[in-house]
Scaffold this motif. Structure first.
Motif, short mmCIF file in Angstrom:
data_model
loop_
_atom_site.label_atom_id
_atom_site.label_comp_id
_atom_site.label_asym_id
_atom_site.label_seq_id
_atom_site.Cartn_x
_atom_site.Cartn_y
_atom_site.Cartn_z
N GLU A 24 0.83 -1.20 0.00
CA GLU A 24 0.00 0.00 0.00
C GLU A 24 0.87 1.25 0.00
O GLU A 24 0.55 2.23 -0.67
CB GLU A 24 -0.94 0.01 1.20
N LYS A 25 1.96 1.24 0.75
CA LYS A 25 2.87 2.39 0.79
C LYS A 25 3.46 2.63 -0.59
O LYS A 25 3.55 3.78 -1.04
CB LYS A 25 3.98 2.17 1.81
N ALA A 26 3.87 1.58 -1.28
CA ALA A 26 4.45 1.72 -2.62
C ALA A 26 3.41 2.27 -3.60
O ALA A 26 3.71 3.15 -4.41
CB ALA A 26 4.98 0.37 -3.11
N ARG A 27 2.16 1.77 -3.52
CA ARG A 27 1.10 2.25 -4.39
C ARG A 27 0.82 3.73 -4.15
O ARG A 27 0.66 4.51 -5.09
CB ARG A 27 -0.18 1.43 -4.16
N LYS A 28 0.81 4.12 -2.88
CA LYS A 28 0.56 5.53 -2.54
C LYS A 28 1.67 6.43 -3.07
O LYS A 28 1.40 7.55 -3.52
CB LYS A 28 0.41 5.70 -1.04
N GLU A 29 2.91 5.99 -3.00
CA GLU A 29 4.02 6.79 -3.52
C GLU A 29 3.90 6.96 -5.04
O GLU A 29 4.18 8.03 -5.56
CB GLU A 29 5.36 6.15 -3.15
N GLU A 31 1.04 6.92 -6.74
CA GLU A 31 -0.06 7.86 -6.94
C GLU A 31 0.38 9.29 -6.66
O GLU A 31 0.03 10.21 -7.40
CB GLU A 31 -1.25 7.50 -6.04
N LYS A 32 1.13 9.46 -5.59
CA LYS A 32 1.61 10.79 -5.23
C LYS A 32 2.45 11.38 -6.35
O LYS A 32 2.28 12.55 -6.72
CB LYS A 32 2.42 10.70 -3.94
N ALA A 33 3.33 10.59 -6.92
CA ALA A 33 4.17 11.06 -8.01
C ALA A 33 3.34 11.41 -9.25
O ALA A 33 3.61 12.41 -9.92
CB ALA A 33 5.21 10.00 -8.35
N SER A 34 2.30 10.61 -9.53
CA SER A 34 1.50 10.86 -10.73
C SER A 34 0.62 12.11 -10.59
O SER A 34 0.25 12.72 -11.58
CB SER A 34 0.64 9.64 -11.08
N PHE A 35 0.29 12.51 -9.36
CA PHE A 35 -0.55 13.69 -9.14
C PHE A 35 0.24 14.92 -8.71
O PHE A 35 -0.34 15.96 -8.41
CB PHE A 35 -1.62 13.38 -8.07
N GLU A 36 1.55 14.82 -8.70
CA GLU A 36 2.39 15.93 -8.23
C GLU A 36 2.18 17.20 -9.06
O GLU A 36 2.06 18.30 -8.50
CB GLU A 36 3.86 15.53 -8.24
N SER A 37 2.08 17.08 -10.37
CA SER A 37 1.91 18.28 -11.20
C SER A 37 0.53 18.91 -10.97
O SER A 37 0.41 20.14 -10.97
CB SER A 37 2.10 17.95 -12.68
N LEU A 38 -0.49 18.11 -10.74
CA LEU A 38 -1.82 18.64 -10.43
C LEU A 38 -1.79 19.42 -9.11
O LEU A 38 -2.31 20.53 -9.03
CB LEU A 38 -2.86 17.53 -10.36
N CYS A 39 -1.17 18.86 -8.10
CA CYS A 39 -1.08 19.53 -6.80
C CYS A 39 -0.31 20.85 -6.93
O CYS A 39 -0.71 21.86 -6.34
CB CYS A 39 -0.42 18.61 -5.77
N THR A 40 0.76 20.86 -7.70
CA THR A 40 1.54 22.07 -7.91
C THR A 40 0.70 23.15 -8.60
O THR A 40 0.70 24.31 -8.20
CB THR A 40 2.80 21.76 -8.74
N SER A 56 -4.09 12.73 -0.67
CA SER A 56 -4.40 12.04 0.57
C SER A 56 -5.38 10.92 0.33
O SER A 56 -6.19 10.99 -0.60
CB SER A 56 -4.99 13.03 1.58
N ASP A 57 -5.36 9.91 1.17
CA ASP A 57 -6.35 8.84 1.10
C ASP A 57 -7.36 8.96 2.24
O ASP A 57 -8.06 8.03 2.58
CB ASP A 57 -5.68 7.47 1.12
#
Length: 92
Positions: A24-29, A31-40, A56-57
């Motif tokens: 789950e931690k690996a999957r979240k990382e 996802e975090k990387a794939s949404f980084e540009s959206l968050c920025t 966030s989950d």
């Protein structure tokens, strides 16, 4: 999923964490990387109105959630303080 940390009862504060497996931690990382540009982009649009934008989950039925900083006032405490500050204490 278990809840970890002292804020287990206060879910509107930053820092709520869940106990996750390594998968789950690996999957979240990922996802975090794939949404980084959206968050920025969202942070650039919202500017000073928000402190930060992050993935966030915490929620599943809503696209976004506003939380209080870990050491900030809760929404209710802020409402109370504003009401006290705006109260007219003059005696007529």
């Amino acid at each position: 999923q278990g809840v970890r940390g002292p804020q287990a009862g206060l879910r509107t504060k930053e820092g709520l964490e869940f106990e996750d497996s390594e998968e789950e931690k690996a999957r979240k990382e990922e996802e975090k990387a794939s949404f980084e540009s959206l968050c920025t982009t969202m942070k650039e649009i919202l500017g000073e109105r928000v402190e930060k934008v992050k993935l966030s989950d915490r929620i599943v039925d809503s696209p976004a959630v506003l939380v209080t900083g870990q050491y900030g006032w809760t929404a209710n405490m802020e409402r109370i303080m504003k009401a006290q500050a705006l109260r007219d204490n003059t005696m007529a």
